[in-house]
Motif scaffolding. Structure first.
Motif, PDB file in Angstrom:
ATOM      1  N   THR A 347      -1.586 -14.238   7.709  1.00 34.65           N
ATOM      2  CA  THR A 347      -1.546 -13.217   6.654  1.00 34.65           C
ATOM      3  C   THR A 347      -2.731 -13.296   5.720  1.00 34.65           C
ATOM      4  O   THR A 347      -2.927 -12.405   4.891  1.00 34.65           O
ATOM      5  N   ASN A 348      -3.531 -14.341   5.759  1.00 30.06           N
ATOM      6  CA  ASN A 348      -4.675 -14.535   4.843  1.00 30.06           C
ATOM      7  C   ASN A 348      -5.940 -14.774   5.670  1.00 30.06           C
ATOM      8  O   ASN A 348      -6.378 -15.917   5.820  1.00 30.06           O
ATOM      9  N   PRO A 349      -6.572 -13.742   6.218  1.00 28.49           N
ATOM     10  CA  PRO A 349      -7.772 -13.941   7.052  1.00 28.49           C
ATOM     11  C   PRO A 349      -8.956 -14.375   6.211  1.00 28.49           C
ATOM     12  O   PRO A 349      -9.088 -13.962   5.055  1.00 28.49           O
ATOM     13  N   PRO A 350      -9.887 -15.252   6.725  1.00 30.46           N
ATOM     14  CA  PRO A 350     -11.052 -15.715   5.954  1.00 30.46           C
ATOM     15  C   PRO A 350     -12.058 -14.578   5.755  1.00 30.46           C
ATOM     16  O   PRO A 350     -12.282 -13.755   6.626  1.00 30.46           O
ATOM     17  N   THR A 351     -12.683 -14.606   4.559  1.00 29.16           N
ATOM     18  CA  THR A 351     -13.711 -13.619   4.225  1.00 29.16           C
ATOM     19  C   THR A 351     -15.090 -14.244   4.360  1.00 29.16           C
ATOM     20  O   THR A 351     -15.237 -15.429   4.703  1.00 29.16           O
ATOM     21  N   ALA A 352     -16.123 -13.474   4.026  1.00 31.39           N
ATOM     22  CA  ALA A 352     -17.503 -13.976   4.101  1.00 31.39           C
ATOM     23  C   ALA A 352     -17.748 -15.062   3.091  1.00 31.39           C
ATOM     24  O   ALA A 352     -18.557 -15.984   3.322  1.00 31.39           O
ATOM     25  N   ALA A 353     -17.080 -15.034   1.956  1.00 34.44           N
ATOM     26  CA  ALA A 353     -17.281 -16.063   0.936  1.00 34.44           C
ATOM     27  C   ALA A 353     -16.827 -17.426   1.442  1.00 34.44           C
ATOM     28  O   ALA A 353     -17.373 -18.474   1.044  1.00 34.44           O
ATOM     29  N   TYR A 354     -15.821 -17.439   2.327  1.00 33.26           N
ATOM     30  CA  TYR A 354     -15.355 -18.712   2.879  1.00 33.26           C
ATOM     31  C   TYR A 354     -16.451 -19.392   3.706  1.00 33.26           C
ATOM     32  O   TYR A 354     -16.634 -20.594   3.653  1.00 33.26           O
ATOM     33  N   PHE A 355     -17.200 -18.627   4.496  1.00 28.92           N
ATOM     34  CA  PHE A 355     -18.238 -19.198   5.351  1.00 28.92           C
ATOM     35  C   PHE A 355     -19.495 -19.514   4.566  1.00 28.92           C
ATOM     36  O   PHE A 355     -20.304 -20.336   5.001  1.00 28.92           O
ATOM     37  N   MET A 356     -19.721 -18.868   3.404  1.00 24.28           N
ATOM     38  CA  MET A 356     -20.931 -19.102   2.626  1.00 24.28           C
ATOM     39  C   MET A 356     -20.886 -20.405   1.863  1.00 24.28           C
ATOM     40  O   MET A 356     -21.918 -20.867   1.359  1.00 24.28           O
ATOM     41  N   GLN A 357     -19.754 -21.058   1.735  1.00 18.61           N
ATOM     42  CA  GLN A 357     -19.667 -22.283   0.961  1.00 18.61           C
ATOM     43  C   GLN A 357     -20.141 -23.514   1.737  1.00 18.61           C
ATOM     44  O   GLN A 357     -20.297 -24.585   1.163  1.00 18.61           O
ATOM     45  N   PHE A 358     -20.352 -23.386   3.069  1.00 17.88           N
ATOM     46  CA  PHE A 358     -20.810 -24.516   3.862  1.00 17.88           C
ATOM     47  C   PHE A 358     -22.303 -24.730   3.664  1.00 17.88           C
ATOM     48  O   PHE A 358     -23.057 -23.789   3.398  1.00 17.88           O
ATOM     49  N   ASN A 359     -22.790 -25.996   3.809  1.00 21.08           N
ATOM     50  CA  ASN A 359     -24.206 -26.408   3.704  1.00 21.08           C
ATOM     51  C   ASN A 359     -24.757 -26.130   2.305  1.00 21.08           C
ATOM     52  O   ASN A 359     -25.942 -25.838   2.126  1.00 21.08           O
ATOM     53  N   THR A 360     -23.869 -26.166   1.285  1.00 22.12           N
ATOM     54  CA  THR A 360     -24.358 -26.013  -0.092  1.00 22.12           C
ATOM     55  C   THR A 360     -24.344 -27.330  -0.831  1.00 22.12           C
ATOM     56  O   THR A 360     -24.916 -27.442  -1.914  1.00 22.12           O
ATOM     57  N   THR A 361     -23.726 -28.363  -0.262  1.00 21.33           N
ATOM     58  CA  THR A 361     -23.696 -29.692  -0.878  1.00 21.33           C
ATOM     59  C   THR A 361     -23.722 -30.736   0.210  1.00 21.33           C
ATOM     60  O   THR A 361     -23.459 -30.438   1.389  1.00 21.33           O
ATOM     61  N   THR A 362     -24.093 -31.978  -0.167  1.00 22.21           N
ATOM     62  CA  THR A 362     -24.189 -33.066   0.796  1.00 22.21           C
ATOM     63  C   THR A 362     -22.883 -33.789   1.005  1.00 22.21           C
ATOM     64  O   THR A 362     -22.795 -34.684   1.838  1.00 22.21           O
ATOM     65  N   ARG A 363     -21.879 -33.483   0.254  1.00 23.24           N
ATOM     66  CA  ARG A 363     -20.595 -34.175   0.353  1.00 23.24           C
ATOM     67  C   ARG A 363     -19.634 -33.408   1.243  1.00 23.24           C
ATOM     68  O   ARG A 363     -19.800 -32.209   1.474  1.00 23.24           O
TER      69      ARG A 363
END
Length: 363
Positions: A347-363
């Motif tokens: 019921t809650n499909p991922p949006t583009a913002a979900y994929f944009m959060q990857f590779n923004t930090t080293t942790r």
């Protein structure tokens, strides 16, 4: 109202700034593909280490081999140098010995000029001076006289030998001519004797050949008459059946002498043929009976196989019907499960913002 003008904690601010700087440095190292070292391949590193060790070992062996080769070359050069020095020393010693034995000062041509026993006025002979001229002329004259006398004697002796040889040659030629004439007469007489003997021999051979041919013709005529008489009285023309019996048994015959079977033998053969025909008919009837029995067995087996095939067809239809029911039930369950996932789970499909959060930090 909220109190917002709180004093700044410089220690905490420094720690936050330090962590932010470390994070930026870590990003620069991790996200830069030129300096990123994440994911080390220990097998490749171990293989590189082994290859480097092998190369170093090979290089070390190569250096040792070159060093050993250099040492061997130095030893060979030293041995060659020592041999050359020894050969030069022996050559010098041999040269000194030769000079000591064969090149003494008194053996030189100028020894008279440098003889310490003679002074300047002690010369015995000058260049071009002939001190023994009288003795030499007298010796030459005597020698010329002896040569002339010896030549005269040789010429006289040669002339006498020539005359003697001419006389002997004439006598020898006369003897050879006489012997040649005697040999010619003897050869003529021998040729006449041989011709007469050859004529007599040929005549006797001709008579002997005529007698042999007559005897041979008479013998051939007698042989022909004898052969005709033998053929007329032979077993071949008289067709004697006893001569066709083989020596290997009474049941065997000689093919080139056999004239055919007797009436008794033919009758016996007909009897045996009749017995064989009756036996063949009996075997044929038995074979037909066996074939009929086998046909009945095959028909029964065919009926049994048809019944089994019909039964297996009915069983196969029942299995197909059960399998169709199972497939319809599984399809209904799969459809119900998919509807449950689409309406209640996803019921809650991922949006583009979900994929944009990857590779923004080293942790």
């Amino acid at each position: 109202m909220y109190k917002l003008d709180l004093p700044i904690d410089h220690k905490e601010a420094a720690a936050i700034e330090r962590r932010r700087k470390l994070e930026e440095d870590r990003k620069s190292r991790i996200f830069n593909p030129k300096f990123r070292t994440i994911g080390v391949d220990p097998e490749a590193l171990e293989q590189q280490h082994r290859d480097r060790s092998q190369r170093e070992e090979l290089e070390k062996r190569r250096e040792h081999a070159f060093a050993a080769d250099a040492v061997r070359s130095d030893k060979l050069s030293m041995l060659l140098q020592q041999r050359q020095e020894r050969d030069i020393r022996e050559l010098n010693m041999a040269m000194n010995d030769f000079r000591t034995l064969h090149q003494q000062p008194q053996g030189r041509r100028e020894w008279d000029l440098y003889d310490p026993r003679c002074g300047i006025a002690s010369l015995q002979k000058f260049d071009g001076e002939d001190l023994n001229m009288e003795n030499r002329l007298r010796y030459q004259q005597d020698q010329t006289r002896d040569w002339a006398l010896r030549q005269m004697d040789d010429k006289k002796r040669a002339q006498e030998d020539m005359e003697k040889a001419n006389r002997l040659y004439e006598l020898k030629m006369r003897e050879l001519d006489q012997r040649a004439s005697e040999l010619a007469r003897a050869e003529d007489e021998c040729r006449r004797a041989i011709s007469m003997a050859t004529s007599d021999y040929n005549r006797s051979l001709s008579n002997e050949k005529a007698i042999k041919e007559a005897v041979k013709r008479q013998q051939e005529e007698d042989d022909k008459l004898t052969d005709i008489q033998n053929q007329l009285n032979s077993d071949l023309l008289t067709e004697n059946p006893a001569v066709a019996t083989s020596a290997f048994g009474p049941h065997r015959v000689v093919p080139d002498r056999w004239k055919g079977m007797s009436p008794e033998q033919l009758e016996e053969i007909r009897k045996q043929q009749k017995i064989q025909a009756e036996e063949a008919e009996r075997r044929r009837m038995e074979e037909m009976q066996r074939e009929h029995q086998w046909d009945e067995i095959r028909k029964a087996q065919a009926r049994q196989a048809m019944l089994l095939e019909r039964q297996s067809g009915r069983q196969r239809k029942e299995v197909d019907r059960d399998l169709s029911d199972i497939n319809r039930r599984l399809a209904y369950e799969q459809q119900s499960y998919n509807q449950h996932l689409e309406k209640e789970v996803y019921t809650n499909p991922p949006t583009a913002a979900y994929f944009m959060q990857f590779n923004t930090t080293t942790r």
